[in-house]
Motif scaffolding. Structure first.
Motif, PDB file in Angstrom:
ATOM      1  N   GLN A  97     -41.127  10.082 -21.476  1.00 41.11           N
ATOM      2  CA  GLN A  97     -40.269   8.883 -21.713  1.00 41.11           C
ATOM      3  C   GLN A  97     -39.328   9.427 -22.928  1.00 41.11           C
ATOM      4  O   GLN A  97     -38.013   8.984 -22.789  1.00 41.11           O
ATOM      5  N   SER A 143     -43.095   2.544 -24.991  1.00 44.00           N
ATOM      6  CA  SER A 143     -41.436   2.606 -24.545  1.00 44.00           C
ATOM      7  C   SER A 143     -40.619   2.263 -25.661  1.00 44.00           C
ATOM      8  O   SER A 143     -39.547   2.920 -25.477  1.00 44.00           O
ATOM      9  N   ASP A 144     -40.688   1.341 -26.376  1.00 42.70           N
ATOM     10  CA  ASP A 144     -39.679   0.852 -27.301  1.00 42.70           C
ATOM     11  C   ASP A 144     -39.599   1.926 -28.393  1.00 42.70           C
ATOM     12  O   ASP A 144     -38.351   2.354 -28.630  1.00 42.70           O
ATOM     13  N   ASN A 196     -35.320   9.324 -21.897  1.00 42.68           N
ATOM     14  CA  ASN A 196     -34.203   8.715 -22.938  1.00 42.68           C
ATOM     15  C   ASN A 196     -33.195   9.735 -23.755  1.00 42.68           C
ATOM     16  O   ASN A 196     -32.613   9.158 -24.340  1.00 42.68           O
ATOM     17  N   LYS A 223     -37.417   4.765 -27.087  1.00 43.37           N
ATOM     18  CA  LYS A 223     -36.169   4.533 -27.139  1.00 43.37           C
ATOM     19  C   LYS A 223     -35.428   4.841 -28.312  1.00 43.37           C
ATOM     20  O   LYS A 223     -34.545   5.446 -28.744  1.00 43.37           O
ATOM     21  N   MET A 241     -47.268   9.533 -21.909  1.00 40.89           N
ATOM     22  CA  MET A 241     -46.170   8.243 -22.022  1.00 40.89           C
ATOM     23  C   MET A 241     -44.900   8.988 -22.735  1.00 40.89           C
ATOM     24  O   MET A 241     -43.836   8.889 -22.406  1.00 40.89           O
TER      25      MET A 241
END
Length: 397
Positions: free
Chosen positions: A258, A223-224, A262, A227, A254
């Protein structure tokens, strides 16, 4: 009659080979850096025109985990032999047990028995050890490994490499007007060397790498990174994002979910993958997969090989089986020409071959180039955008 060489004089060489293998990755498919352009290819023992060519096949038959792969490799080699025209191969099979020490020992035995070339072994450490064991006798090794660190000297690798795929994808990106990319990679050995392959291919093709973002394999880690990568795309106006992650990795869905969330919209930024996404069709419905690029072998040739193998042996081939078919096809083509030096490094690197998944060639640094198609995903289906070329001349290779 073939001369049986003394084993004692090999002791030091074998020990050195075993020590050096400790420096390599534990097993394939870690694609790591090569030998800095070190030339590959021994002179090779002479072969007799019109006579059967003694070929040693080294496979891990007694390895509990790799035994089925070994069987499939042997079957594919025998299929290739049955399809050769005008040349006879005397195939002799040796068991490496999946171990470097045993691979070195049986490689020496194979050469003592008269083998003119070695096909295999499967694992990088075993291939490295086998090559070292017979290097002083000028016998070349066509390994099934894709670990570029072992390529060079008398060892060639037949396995597909990150560099080959990255070059094909990047040449296609350049042809489509892409200029600036962001790379997303896993913070492990395959990911790091995938990143290097993409960055090098980008440089060769005049494409700028704005940022390379690593992730740790965890929900928070992915996730990080999604981003950070999105921010890098937006701040640098990147037109493409390249992902090194294997399609079977838990991080892939993922990332494909994601990154678009983003702000990396597939309608504005081209997604591309360094590995084959067709092995996991459930990814096709994810936002980031729409219109994405990835590379794969010639589908028609691969399907034909699979069908012939299945018809002959009653079961589908292992995905790696085609490498044995390719090795025998190359040996057969060169031997058919009738030259005594047909299996020398010069001969091995002087021709292109047609294999189970399309055309390929061996390079002087011990690696290989394979003709690949560019595929994309449209309406949750794989579509070929740019077919695999039928030759490697003038294709950006």
């Amino acid at each position: 009659m073939f001369t049986v060489l003394p084993r004692l004089r090999k002791a030091r060489l074998s020990l050195a080979a075993l020590a050096s293998t400790a420096l390599l990755a534990a097993c394939d498919p870690a694609l790591v850096g090569g030998l800095g352009g070190a030339p590959a290819g021994a002179d090779g023992p002479a072969i007799e025109a019109g006579a059967p060519v003694p070929v040693a096949l080294l496979v891990p038959k007694s390895d509990g985990g790799a035994g089925p792969v070994a069987s499939s490799l042997e079957n594919a080699a025998r299929l290739a032999i049955s399809e050769l025209d005008g040349v006879e191969i005397d195939l002799r099979v040796y068991d490496t047990g999946g171990q470097a020490a045993q691979a070195a020992s049986v490689a020496q035995s194979a050469v003592d028995d008269g083998a003119k070339i070695i096909l295999g072994p499967l694992f990088s450490e075993a291939a490295n050890a086998a090559g070292a064991a017979v290097s002083d006798e000028g016998v070349n090794v066509l390994s099934f490994s894709n670990t570029t660190a072992i390529a060079g000297g008398n060892v060639f690798i037949l396995g597909p490499t990150f560099a080959n795929t990255a070059n094909r994808l990047m040449a296609h990106a350049r042809a489509q007007g892409k200029q600036r990319i962001v790379v997303v990679y896993s913070n492990d050995v395959p990911g790091q060397f995938g990143k290097i392959a993409i960055e090098q291919a980008a440089t060769v093709n005049g494409i700028q790498v704005l940022s390379s973002e690593a992730y740790e394999l965890s929900v928070a880690g992915v996730s990080d990174t999604a981003k950070r990568a999105a921010a890098a795309v937006q701040s640098g106006a990147a037109d493409s994002i390249f992902i090194t992650t294997d399609a079977t990795n838990a991080a892939m869905p993922m990332l494909l979910q994601q990154l678009p969330e983003n702000g990396v919209s597939p309608s504005q930024v081209q997604y591309a993958g360094l590995t084959r996404w067709d092995v996991r069709p459930d990814l096709f419905a994810l936002p980031g997969a729409q219109g994405a690029w990835f590379a794969l072998p010639d589908r028609a040739r691969q399907a034909s090989f699979d069908q012939r193998y299945t018809a002959t042996f009653g079961a589908a081939p292992h995905p790696l089986a085609g490498l044995a078919y390719d090795g025998i096809s190359a040996i057969g083509l060169l031997a058919k020409r009738g030259n005594a030096d047909a299996l020398s490094g010069k001969s091995l690197t002087s021709a292109g071959f047609t294999g189970s998944g399309g055309v390929f060639r061996l390079l002087k640094d011990g690696t290989n180039q394979r003709a690949l198609a560019i595929a994309t995903i449209q309406n949750n289906q794989m579509v070929i955008l740019d077919p695999a070329p039928s030759s490697l001349s003038g294709t950006g290779f």
